[in-house]
Motif scaffolding. Sequence first.
Motif, PDB file in Angstrom:
ATOM      1  N   ILE A 125       9.552   7.393  -2.444  1.00 43.86           N
ATOM      2  CA  ILE A 125      10.626   7.696  -3.391  1.00 43.86           C
ATOM      3  C   ILE A 125      11.960   7.204  -2.846  1.00 43.86           C
ATOM      4  CG2 ILE A 125      11.902   9.546  -4.553  1.00 43.86           C
ATOM      5  CD1 ILE A 125       9.237  11.133  -4.571  1.00 43.86           C
ATOM      6  N   GLU A 126      12.236   7.508  -1.569  1.00 44.49           N
ATOM      7  CA  GLU A 126      13.437   7.006  -0.885  1.00 44.49           C
ATOM      8  C   GLU A 126      13.007   6.449   0.464  1.00 44.49           C
ATOM      9  OE1 GLU A 126      16.706   9.718  -0.497  1.00 44.49           O
ATOM     10  OE2 GLU A 126      16.671  10.238  -2.618  1.00 44.49           O
ATOM     11  N   PRO A 127      13.547   5.297   0.859  1.00 45.09           N
ATOM     12  CA  PRO A 127      13.106   4.671   2.110  1.00 45.09           C
ATOM     13  C   PRO A 127      13.538   5.450   3.348  1.00 45.09           C
ATOM     14  CG  PRO A 127      14.941   3.463   1.188  1.00 45.09           C
ATOM     15  CD  PRO A 127      14.569   4.505   0.176  1.00 45.09           C
ATOM     16  N   PHE A 128      12.843   5.187   4.442  1.00 41.92           N
ATOM     17  CA  PHE A 128      13.174   5.772   5.737  1.00 41.92           C
ATOM     18  C   PHE A 128      14.538   5.270   6.175  1.00 41.92           C
ATOM     19  CE2 PHE A 128      12.939   5.314  10.442  1.00 41.92           C
ATOM     20  CZ  PHE A 128      12.909   6.662  10.752  1.00 41.92           C
ATOM     21  N   LYS A 129      15.361   6.202   6.678  1.00 40.83           N
ATOM     22  CA  LYS A 129      16.683   5.824   7.180  1.00 40.83           C
ATOM     23  C   LYS A 129      17.123   6.822   8.233  1.00 40.83           C
ATOM     24  CE  LYS A 129      19.023   8.153   3.390  1.00 40.83           C
ATOM     25  NZ  LYS A 129      19.908   7.993   2.265  1.00 40.83           N
ATOM     26  N   SER A 130      18.098   6.428   9.006  1.00 44.23           N
ATOM     27  CA  SER A 130      18.640   7.265  10.066  1.00 44.23           C
ATOM     28  C   SER A 130      19.571   8.317   9.479  1.00 44.23           C
ATOM     29  CB  SER A 130      19.421   6.409  11.062  1.00 44.23           C
ATOM     30  OG  SER A 130      20.122   7.228  11.973  1.00 44.23           O
ATOM     31  N   PHE A 157       1.873  11.522   4.372  1.00 46.18           N
ATOM     32  CA  PHE A 157       1.208  11.389   5.665  1.00 46.18           C
ATOM     33  C   PHE A 157       1.036   9.931   6.105  1.00 46.18           C
ATOM     34  CE2 PHE A 157      -0.208  15.354   3.673  1.00 46.18           C
ATOM     35  CZ  PHE A 157       0.401  16.243   4.544  1.00 46.18           C
ATOM     36  N   GLY A 158       0.637   9.058   5.198  1.00 48.21           N
ATOM     37  CA  GLY A 158       0.499   7.642   5.530  1.00 48.21           C
ATOM     38  C   GLY A 158       1.842   7.004   5.846  1.00 48.21           C
ATOM     39  N   ILE A 159       2.868   7.414   5.107  1.00 42.78           N
ATOM     40  CA  ILE A 159       4.208   6.882   5.348  1.00 42.78           C
ATOM     41  C   ILE A 159       4.729   7.390   6.693  1.00 42.78           C
ATOM     42  CG2 ILE A 159       6.592   6.841   4.521  1.00 42.78           C
ATOM     43  CD1 ILE A 159       5.377   7.014   1.654  1.00 42.78           C
ATOM     44  N   ILE A 197       0.831  -1.210   0.000  1.00 46.09           N
ATOM     45  CA  ILE A 197       0.000   0.000   0.000  1.00 46.09           C
ATOM     46  C   ILE A 197       0.865   1.259   0.000  1.00 46.09           C
ATOM     47  CG2 ILE A 197      -1.701   1.321   1.342  1.00 46.09           C
ATOM     48  CD1 ILE A 197      -2.766  -1.425   2.318  1.00 46.09           C
ATOM     49  N   LEU A 198       1.962   1.245   0.760  1.00 45.96           N
ATOM     50  CA  LEU A 198       2.813   2.425   0.900  1.00 45.96           C
ATOM     51  C   LEU A 198       3.900   2.517  -0.172  1.00 45.96           C
ATOM     52  CD1 LEU A 198       3.245   2.383   4.787  1.00 45.96           C
ATOM     53  CD2 LEU A 198       1.663   3.772   3.436  1.00 45.96           C
ATOM     54  N   LYS A 199       4.348   1.393  -0.679  1.00 41.36           N
ATOM     55  CA  LYS A 199       5.473   1.349  -1.613  1.00 41.36           C
ATOM     56  C   LYS A 199       5.307   2.273  -2.830  1.00 41.36           C
ATOM     57  CE  LYS A 199       8.323  -1.797  -4.267  1.00 41.36           C
ATOM     58  NZ  LYS A 199       8.669  -3.177  -4.542  1.00 41.36           N
ATOM     59  N   PRO A 200       4.137   2.343  -3.470  1.00 35.37           N
ATOM     60  CA  PRO A 200       4.016   3.201  -4.654  1.00 35.37           C
ATOM     61  C   PRO A 200       4.244   4.697  -4.368  1.00 35.37           C
ATOM     62  CG  PRO A 200       2.185   1.665  -4.539  1.00 35.37           C
ATOM     63  CD  PRO A 200       2.924   1.559  -3.244  1.00 35.37           C
TER      64      PRO A 200
END
Length: 85
Positions: free
Chosen positions: A23-28, A53-55, A17-20
């Motif tokens: 653009i860049e994944p969450f990271k530290s 917002f969902g992400i 659901i969130l992947k589309p």
Amino acid sequence: MRKLFKQIGNDIAANPILKPDLIEPFKSQGIAAVEDGTLLIRGKFKAKAGRQFGIRKAVLEGVQNAFNENGIRLVPRTVNSPGQV
């Protein structure tokens, strides 16, 4: 912390659901500051405009769950009002 954040980012990137919208994944981004003996750790991700917002909700839930599962306690920030000692 970096490993936990990376795993959260991988979990979100695998979410169909969130992947589309990602653009860049969450990271530290590492330690942003030290305030009153507390480490402030920053993270980031990039999402399509208006779709963050969902992400963001999934990131915050993921961080809270990861902290709970790994015994990491959050320290509440004290706020002093003017005139308060």
